[in-house]
Motif scaffolding. Structure first.
Motif, PDB file in Angstrom:
ATOM      1  N   GLY A 246      16.735   3.218  -9.256  1.00  0.00           N
ATOM      2  CA  GLY A 246      16.388   4.586  -8.870  1.00  0.00           C
ATOM      3  C   GLY A 246      17.623   5.457  -8.770  1.00  0.00           C
ATOM      4  N   ALA A 247      18.708   4.903  -8.217  1.00  0.00           N
ATOM      5  CA  ALA A 247      19.960   5.655  -8.111  1.00  0.00           C
ATOM      6  C   ALA A 247      20.524   5.997  -9.486  1.00  0.00           C
ATOM      7  N   LEU A 248      20.469   5.042 -10.412  1.00  0.00           N
ATOM      8  CA  LEU A 248      20.945   5.314 -11.766  1.00  0.00           C
ATOM      9  C   LEU A 248      20.123   6.404 -12.440  1.00  0.00           C
ATOM     10  N   ARG A 249      18.813   6.302 -12.345  1.00  0.00           N
ATOM     11  CA  ARG A 249      17.939   7.282 -12.981  1.00  0.00           C
ATOM     12  C   ARG A 249      18.087   8.661 -12.345  1.00  0.00           C
ATOM     13  N   ALA A 250      18.550   8.704 -11.090  1.00  0.00           N
ATOM     14  CA  ALA A 250      18.739   9.987 -10.397  1.00  0.00           C
ATOM     15  C   ALA A 250      20.136  10.548 -10.605  1.00  0.00           C
ATOM     16  N   GLY A 251      20.914   9.941 -11.506  1.00  0.00           N
ATOM     17  CA  GLY A 251      22.162  10.554 -11.911  1.00  0.00           C
ATOM     18  C   GLY A 251      23.434   9.927 -11.412  1.00  0.00           C
ATOM     19  N   ALA A 252      23.355   8.862 -10.593  1.00  0.00           N
ATOM     20  CA  ALA A 252      24.588   8.178 -10.208  1.00  0.00           C
ATOM     21  C   ALA A 252      25.191   7.514 -11.440  1.00  0.00           C
ATOM     22  N   ASP A 253      26.509   7.573 -11.564  1.00  0.00           N
ATOM     23  CA  ASP A 253      27.157   7.018 -12.755  1.00  0.00           C
ATOM     24  C   ASP A 253      27.392   5.524 -12.646  1.00  0.00           C
ATOM     25  N   ILE A 254      27.746   5.078 -11.443  1.00  0.00           N
ATOM     26  CA  ILE A 254      28.066   3.668 -11.240  1.00  0.00           C
ATOM     27  C   ILE A 254      27.283   3.176 -10.027  1.00  0.00           C
ATOM     28  N   VAL A 255      26.537   2.109 -10.207  1.00  0.00           N
ATOM     29  CA  VAL A 255      25.764   1.533  -9.105  1.00  0.00           C
ATOM     30  C   VAL A 255      26.065   0.051  -9.016  1.00  0.00           C
ATOM     31  N   ARG A 256      26.534  -0.361  -7.838  1.00  0.00           N
ATOM     32  CA  ARG A 256      26.792  -1.777  -7.554  1.00  0.00           C
ATOM     33  C   ARG A 256      25.735  -2.308  -6.601  1.00  0.00           C
ATOM     34  N   ILE A 257      25.451  -3.604  -6.740  1.00  0.00           N
ATOM     35  CA  ILE A 257      24.563  -4.287  -5.803  1.00  0.00           C
ATOM     36  C   ILE A 257      25.332  -5.425  -5.155  1.00  0.00           C
ATOM     37  N   ALA A 258      25.402  -5.391  -3.826  1.00  0.00           N
ATOM     38  CA  ALA A 258      25.949  -6.513  -3.062  1.00  0.00           C
ATOM     39  C   ALA A 258      24.768  -7.242  -2.445  1.00  0.00           C
ATOM     40  N   SER A 259      24.518  -8.467  -2.899  1.00  0.00           N
ATOM     41  CA  SER A 259      23.305  -9.184  -2.493  1.00  0.00           C
ATOM     42  C   SER A 259      23.454 -10.677  -2.749  1.00  0.00           C
ATOM     43  N   PRO A 260      22.754 -11.489  -1.950  1.00  0.00           N
ATOM     44  CA  PRO A 260      22.686 -12.924  -2.273  1.00  0.00           C
ATOM     45  C   PRO A 260      21.789 -13.198  -3.468  1.00  0.00           C
ATOM     46  N   ALA A 261      20.908 -12.217  -3.765  1.00  0.00           N
ATOM     47  CA  ALA A 261      19.939 -12.405  -4.841  1.00  0.00           C
ATOM     48  C   ALA A 261      20.480 -11.816  -6.137  1.00  0.00           C
ATOM     49  N   TYR A 262      20.355 -12.552  -7.221  1.00  0.00           N
ATOM     50  CA  TYR A 262      20.835 -12.068  -8.515  1.00  0.00           C
ATOM     51  C   TYR A 262      19.673 -11.942  -9.479  1.00  0.00           C
ATOM     52  N   ILE A 263      19.492 -10.726  -9.987  1.00  0.00           N
ATOM     53  CA  ILE A 263      18.530 -10.465 -11.052  1.00  0.00           C
ATOM     54  C   ILE A 263      19.316  -9.830 -12.182  1.00  0.00           C
ATOM     55  N   PRO A 264      19.390 -10.451 -13.345  1.00  0.00           N
ATOM     56  CA  PRO A 264      20.243  -9.922 -14.416  1.00  0.00           C
ATOM     57  C   PRO A 264      19.737  -8.573 -14.928  1.00  0.00           C
ATOM     58  N   MET A 265      20.508  -7.524 -14.669  1.00  0.00           N
ATOM     59  CA  MET A 265      20.193  -6.179 -15.158  1.00  0.00           C
ATOM     60  C   MET A 265      21.501  -5.578 -15.644  1.00  0.00           C
ATOM     61  N   PRO A 266      21.667  -5.389 -16.938  1.00  0.00           N
ATOM     62  CA  PRO A 266      22.966  -5.016 -17.500  1.00  0.00           C
ATOM     63  C   PRO A 266      23.477  -3.651 -17.066  1.00  0.00           C
ATOM     64  N   ASP A 267      22.616  -2.766 -16.581  1.00  0.00           N
ATOM     65  CA  ASP A 267      23.077  -1.444 -16.175  1.00  0.00           C
ATOM     66  C   ASP A 267      23.705  -1.447 -14.789  1.00  0.00           C
ATOM     67  N   LEU A 268      23.527  -2.537 -14.045  1.00  0.00           N
ATOM     68  CA  LEU A 268      24.013  -2.621 -12.670  1.00  0.00           C
ATOM     69  C   LEU A 268      25.198  -3.579 -12.585  1.00  0.00           C
ATOM     70  N   ILE A 269      26.094  -3.303 -11.662  1.00  0.00           N
ATOM     71  CA  ILE A 269      27.234  -4.189 -11.417  1.00  0.00           C
ATOM     72  C   ILE A 269      26.894  -5.061 -10.213  1.00  0.00           C
ATOM     73  N   TYR A 270      26.861  -6.360 -10.448  1.00  0.00           N
ATOM     74  CA  TYR A 270      26.462  -7.279  -9.382  1.00  0.00           C
ATOM     75  C   TYR A 270      27.681  -7.818  -8.650  1.00  0.00           C
ATOM     76  N   GLU A 271      27.666  -7.682  -7.318  1.00  0.00           N
ATOM     77  CA  GLU A 271      28.705  -8.229  -6.450  1.00  0.00           C
ATOM     78  C   GLU A 271      28.080  -9.376  -5.666  1.00  0.00           C
ATOM     79  N   ARG A 272      28.396 -10.599  -6.051  1.00  0.00           N
ATOM     80  CA  ARG A 272      27.732 -11.769  -5.487  1.00  0.00           C
ATOM     81  C   ARG A 272      28.125 -11.998  -4.033  1.00  0.00           C
ATOM     82  N   LEU A 273      27.120 -12.251  -3.200  1.00  0.00           N
ATOM     83  CA  LEU A 273      27.313 -12.682  -1.815  1.00  0.00           C
ATOM     84  C   LEU A 273      26.684 -14.063  -1.687  1.00  0.00           C
ATOM     85  N   GLU A 274      27.496 -15.077  -1.444  1.00  0.00           N
ATOM     86  CA  GLU A 274      27.005 -16.457  -1.412  1.00  0.00           C
ATOM     87  C   GLU A 274      26.028 -16.662  -0.246  1.00  0.00           C
TER      88      GLU A 274
END
Length: 463
Positions: A246-274
């Protein structure tokens, strides 16, 4: 609910140019045409001029809608002994002003088109003999220095013994004896004429609010749209990813996710939390990401075991949107904050159940005593920063499906990169509801939150 029952939420006092444009555009969307609005404004100017019982009137017009107001006034004043209208012939007029100029050619007012300062000099007698001068040259949208031939018109008006009535806002540099604003004052000390703008155009969100979203510069570089960090997931894996998209579609240029859960989505930057949930062991990693981001969006799918982490994130964040499991006591508060609760979450974060009655509900949200802006989701969303209140009625019952609130938080986060909290929250509610309505047209109650994604930019950035 009838609009009159919500009259108490109308804002008062000076209104800035951007907000006024939004209100006017909302009025147009409600069915109040801009030409009719101009007609009401011009008639109010004519009434103000007639109050001094003048024999000779000089009206100085610009090429914009402010000039159109002056031309309408000239039409209503044409029965006076002498009405002279001076306007720049160089450059194009707005469509509404051009329509008024065309109509004025069929009236008895004398028209004096000018192209440069030299053209103004032969008109000196008009300034000397006028009983009143109307300044309708530059309105609220004007910026920068006054250019020719308007600069010479300003000088001529200032040298005249006649009183000057400024339309809506004085042209820079002119001496105004009276300022007549429409709907609300644009500067302190202005008189105000009611031109019939519906209450709903101001208290409800509408397409006019989209005008507040800053346009992207042609020379914009990567990151100019803002960087959003979404923190969530663990017990519920998909929620933060919906918010991030939603953030990407609303115009944010860079969106990172910090989460224990990983879902492969190439438009998002995943920051792994063990691990399986976010804990204080992850704080060092998370806070390093908070430092480099514009807005944090936190809480989606987080579960109830991570609240101490949420509080630490809030303390470090400049701007944050808190949703879902982050909405618990003690309430997290960044330096600038948006909260996006549904009714149950609002009760949890404030200790108060929001009433069903819309006016009472709005008073409850306004009095929530938070340090940020609250967007209470519902059949009619209520947005308040503790002083102002805005309502949003876009949406559809199909949006009861899971994930639409996560999407809203992400949209709000992207807009919060470039707008103040209150405006970002109101526009996010409007756009999210409109996207839901569009998605439901083809899928009804089988709609998914992810079906709304493609409609977000179409609603937020109409071509």
């Amino acid at each position: 609910m009838a609009a009159g029952e919500l009259r108490e939420f109308r804002e008062t006092g000076v209104i800035d140019a951007g907000r006024m444009r939004a209100v006017e555009e909302n009025a147009v969307a409600l069915g109040y045409p801009s030409l009719l609005m101009m007609e009401s404004a011009g008639r109010a100017v004519a009434d103000a001029v007639l109050a001094s019982d003048p024999d000779r009137i000089l009206i100085l017009c610009g090429r914009g809608n402010n000039g159109g107001d002056g031309m309408v006034a000239a039409r209503y004043l044409q029965h006076i002994g002498a009405v002279d209208v001076v306007y720049p012939e160089c450059g194009s007029m707005t469509p509404s002003a051009a329509a008024q100029a065309s109509l004025l050619r069929h009236c008895t007012a004398a028209l004096h088109p000018v192209r440069c300062a030299t053209d103004v000099k032969p008109l000196g007698r008009l300034f000397e003999e006028a009983d009143v001068i109307v300044d309708a040259m530059l309105g609220t949208g004007a910026s920068g220095a006054v250019r020719e031939p308007l600069a010479t018109l300003v000088a001529g008006a200032n040298a005249s013994p006649a009183p000057i009535v400024a339309v809506d806002i004085p042209t820079p540099g002119i001496r105004a004896n009276r300022i007549l604003s429409f709907h609300r004052p644009k500067v302190e000390g202005a008189d105000v004429a009611d031109i019939g703008i519906p209450l709903d155009a101001e208290i409800y969100t509408g397409p006019g609010d989209l005008l507040l979203v800053p346009a992207r510069s042609p020379g914009a570089h990567k990151g100019a749209g803002g960087e959003v960090l979404v923190i969530g997931g663990g017990p519920y894996q998909g929620a933060p990813y919906i918010a991030a998209m939603g953030a990407l579609r609303a115009g944010a240029d860079i969106v990172r996710i910090a989460s224990p859960a990983y879902i492969p989505m190439p438009d998002l930057i995943y920051e792994r939390l063990e691990g399986k949930v976010i804990t204080e062991e992850h704080l060092a990693t998370i806070l390093s990401l908070v430092d480099r981001t514009d807005v944090v969006v936190c809480g989606m799918g987080l579960g109830k075991e991570s609240h101490d982490v949420v509080l630490a994130i809030a303390e470090a964040a400049e701007r944050a949107v808190f949703d879902a499991d982050a909405l618990a006591r003690p309430l997290p508060a960044a330096k600038r904050t948006i909260y996006t609760p549904h009714a149950g979450e609002f009760a949890r974060m404030t200790g108060r159940e929001p009433p069903a009655d819309l006016a009472a509900r709005a008073r409850c949200v306004r009095g929530a005593r938070t340090t940020g802006t609250v967007l209470l989701k519902g059949p009619v969303d209520v947005i308040s920063d503790g002083a102002r209140v805005r309502f949003n009625r876009t949406g559809t019952p199909a949006m009861t499906v899971g994930g639409t609130g996560d999407l809203l938080a992400g949209i709000a986060g992207a807009l919060f990169c470039r707008l103040p909290a209150f405006e970002a929250a109101g526009i996010a509610a409007y756009v999210n509801g409109r996207a839901g309505m569009r998605a439901a047209e083809g899928r009804g109650c089988g709609m998914l939150a992810t079906d709304m994604l493609d409609f977000i930019p179409e609603e937020l950035f109409p071509v």
